[in-house]
Design a protein around this motif. Structure first.
Motif, short mmCIF file in Angstrom:
data_model
loop_
_atom_site.label_atom_id
_atom_site.label_comp_id
_atom_site.label_asym_id
_atom_site.label_seq_id
_atom_site.Cartn_x
_atom_site.Cartn_y
_atom_site.Cartn_z
N HIS A 18 0.80 -1.22 0.00
CA HIS A 18 0.00 0.00 0.00
C HIS A 18 0.84 1.28 0.00
O HIS A 18 0.70 2.11 -0.90
N PRO A 19 1.74 1.49 0.98
CA PRO A 19 2.50 2.75 0.96
C PRO A 19 3.50 2.87 -0.19
O PRO A 19 3.79 3.98 -0.63
N VAL A 20 4.00 1.75 -0.69
CA VAL A 20 5.05 1.81 -1.71
C VAL A 20 4.47 1.76 -3.13
O VAL A 20 4.88 2.53 -3.99
N LEU A 21 3.52 0.87 -3.37
CA LEU A 21 3.01 0.66 -4.73
C LEU A 21 1.64 1.27 -5.00
O LEU A 21 1.30 1.49 -6.16
N ARG A 22 0.88 1.52 -3.96
CA ARG A 22 -0.48 2.02 -4.16
C ARG A 22 -0.79 3.23 -3.28
O ARG A 22 -1.92 3.44 -2.87
N ALA A 23 0.21 4.05 -2.99
CA ALA A 23 0.03 5.24 -2.15
C ALA A 23 -1.09 6.12 -2.71
O ALA A 23 -1.15 6.37 -3.91
N GLY A 24 -1.97 6.55 -1.83
CA GLY A 24 -3.05 7.43 -2.23
C GLY A 24 -4.25 6.71 -2.85
O GLY A 24 -5.24 7.33 -3.18
N LYS A 25 -4.13 5.40 -3.00
CA LYS A 25 -5.23 4.61 -3.56
C LYS A 25 -5.86 3.77 -2.44
O LYS A 25 -5.24 3.54 -1.41
N PRO A 26 -7.08 3.30 -2.64
CA PRO A 26 -7.70 2.46 -1.60
C PRO A 26 -6.88 1.19 -1.35
O PRO A 26 -6.26 0.66 -2.29
N VAL A 27 -6.86 0.73 -0.12
CA VAL A 27 -6.08 -0.46 0.24
C VAL A 27 -6.52 -1.68 -0.57
O VAL A 27 -5.72 -2.58 -0.83
N GLU A 28 -7.76 -1.70 -1.02
CA GLU A 28 -8.27 -2.81 -1.83
C GLU A 28 -7.46 -2.99 -3.11
O GLU A 28 -7.42 -4.08 -3.68
N THR A 29 -6.82 -1.92 -3.59
CA THR A 29 -6.03 -2.02 -4.82
C THR A 29 -4.74 -2.82 -4.60
O THR A 29 -4.04 -3.14 -5.56
N GLY A 123 20.57 -9.65 -12.73
CA GLY A 123 20.55 -10.70 -13.74
C GLY A 123 19.33 -10.79 -14.64
O GLY A 123 19.21 -11.74 -15.41
N PHE A 124 18.43 -9.82 -14.57
CA PHE A 124 17.24 -9.84 -15.41
C PHE A 124 17.46 -9.01 -16.67
O PHE A 124 18.26 -8.08 -16.69
N THR A 125 16.75 -9.37 -17.73
CA THR A 125 16.88 -8.75 -19.04
C THR A 125 15.54 -8.15 -19.46
O THR A 125 14.49 -8.75 -19.20
N ILE A 126 15.60 -7.02 -20.15
CA ILE A 126 14.38 -6.38 -20.69
C ILE A 126 13.94 -7.12 -21.94
O ILE A 126 14.76 -7.48 -22.78
N PHE A 127 12.64 -7.31 -22.08
CA PHE A 127 12.06 -7.87 -23.30
C PHE A 127 11.07 -6.84 -23.84
O PHE A 127 10.14 -6.45 -23.14
N GLY A 128 11.30 -6.38 -25.05
CA GLY A 128 10.37 -5.43 -25.67
C GLY A 128 10.63 -4.00 -25.25
O GLY A 128 11.73 -3.63 -24.87
N THR A 129 9.56 -3.20 -25.32
CA THR A 129 9.66 -1.76 -25.06
C THR A 129 8.76 -1.36 -23.90
O THR A 129 7.96 -2.15 -23.41
N VAL A 130 8.88 -0.11 -23.50
CA VAL A 130 8.10 0.43 -22.39
C VAL A 130 6.62 0.45 -22.76
O VAL A 130 6.26 0.77 -23.89
N PHE A 131 5.77 0.07 -21.81
CA PHE A 131 4.33 0.14 -21.98
C PHE A 131 3.73 0.71 -20.71
O PHE A 131 4.37 0.71 -19.65
N ASP A 132 2.51 1.17 -20.79
CA ASP A 132 1.86 1.80 -19.65
C ASP A 132 0.84 0.87 -19.02
O ASP A 132 0.03 0.26 -19.73
N ILE A 133 0.87 0.74 -17.71
CA ILE A 133 -0.18 0.03 -16.97
C ILE A 133 -1.09 1.11 -16.41
O ILE A 133 -0.63 1.99 -15.66
N ALA A 134 -2.35 1.05 -16.78
CA ALA A 134 -3.33 2.08 -16.40
C ALA A 134 -3.31 2.35 -14.90
O ALA A 134 -3.31 1.41 -14.09
N ASN A 135 -3.28 3.61 -14.54
CA ASN A 135 -3.30 4.08 -13.15
C ASN A 135 -2.06 3.72 -12.33
O ASN A 135 -2.03 3.95 -11.13
N ILE A 136 -1.06 3.12 -12.98
CA ILE A 136 0.17 2.74 -12.28
C ILE A 136 1.38 3.43 -12.91
O ILE A 136 2.19 4.02 -12.22
#
Length: 146
Positions: A18-29, A123-136
């Motif tokens: 909640h505080p790190v990934l969904r700050a300002g959003k309802p805890v249900e998210t 050790g992780f590699t990027i696959f593809g290009t940047v995309f947007d996740i809605a509201n995130i």
């Protein structure tokens, strides 16, 4: 300093998600579809009894990269005062070890742009290009074969 990674129930992840990934959003998210499945494992990083970080591991095939047994990481987060102290590496290493023990052959996830460097260093590699996740916000798919 007594740092430990332990398995935790999914609802315990909300205290960090909640505080790190969904700050300002309802805890249900903070609930992710599949959190409660028996094939999903949640890890918590503890300093003594204080939960500092979380990472959830979903048994989930990647829609883009072929594998025999893939796992998706979701909701990795470390509380702000404990970030940039290499604590995330402990959490990531514990999850990677667990996936290897489960005979997983691929780890994949959607990484926030600001976390790409951390995952590349681990050790992780990027696959593809940047995309947007809605509201995130902007993300990239990252992966690692085991």
């Amino acid at each position: 300093m007594n740092l430990q990674v332990k398995k935790i129930p999914f609802n315990k992840t909300f205290a960090v998600r909640h505080p790190v990934l969904r700050a300002g959003k309802p805890v249900e998210t903070c609930y992710f579809e599949g959190d409660e499945l028996p094939t999903t494992t949640h890890f918590g990083l503890f300093l003594e009894e204080k939960l500092l970080g979380v990472l959830s591991v979903f048994k989930n095939e990647c829609p883009i990269i072929e594998s025999k047994k893939a796992y998706q990481y979701r909701g990795m987060a470390i509380l702000a005062p404990y970030q940039n102290k290499k604590y995330g590496v402990l959490l990531l290493d514990a999850a990677n070890t667990w996936v290897a023990e489960e005979q997983g052959d691929l780890i994949w996830f959607n990484a926030r742009e600001k976390a790409i460097g951390f995952y590349k260093r681990n050790g992780f590699t990027i696959f593809g290009t940047v995309f947007d996740i809605a509201n995130i916000g902007p993300h990239v798919l990252m992966f690692k074969y085991l």
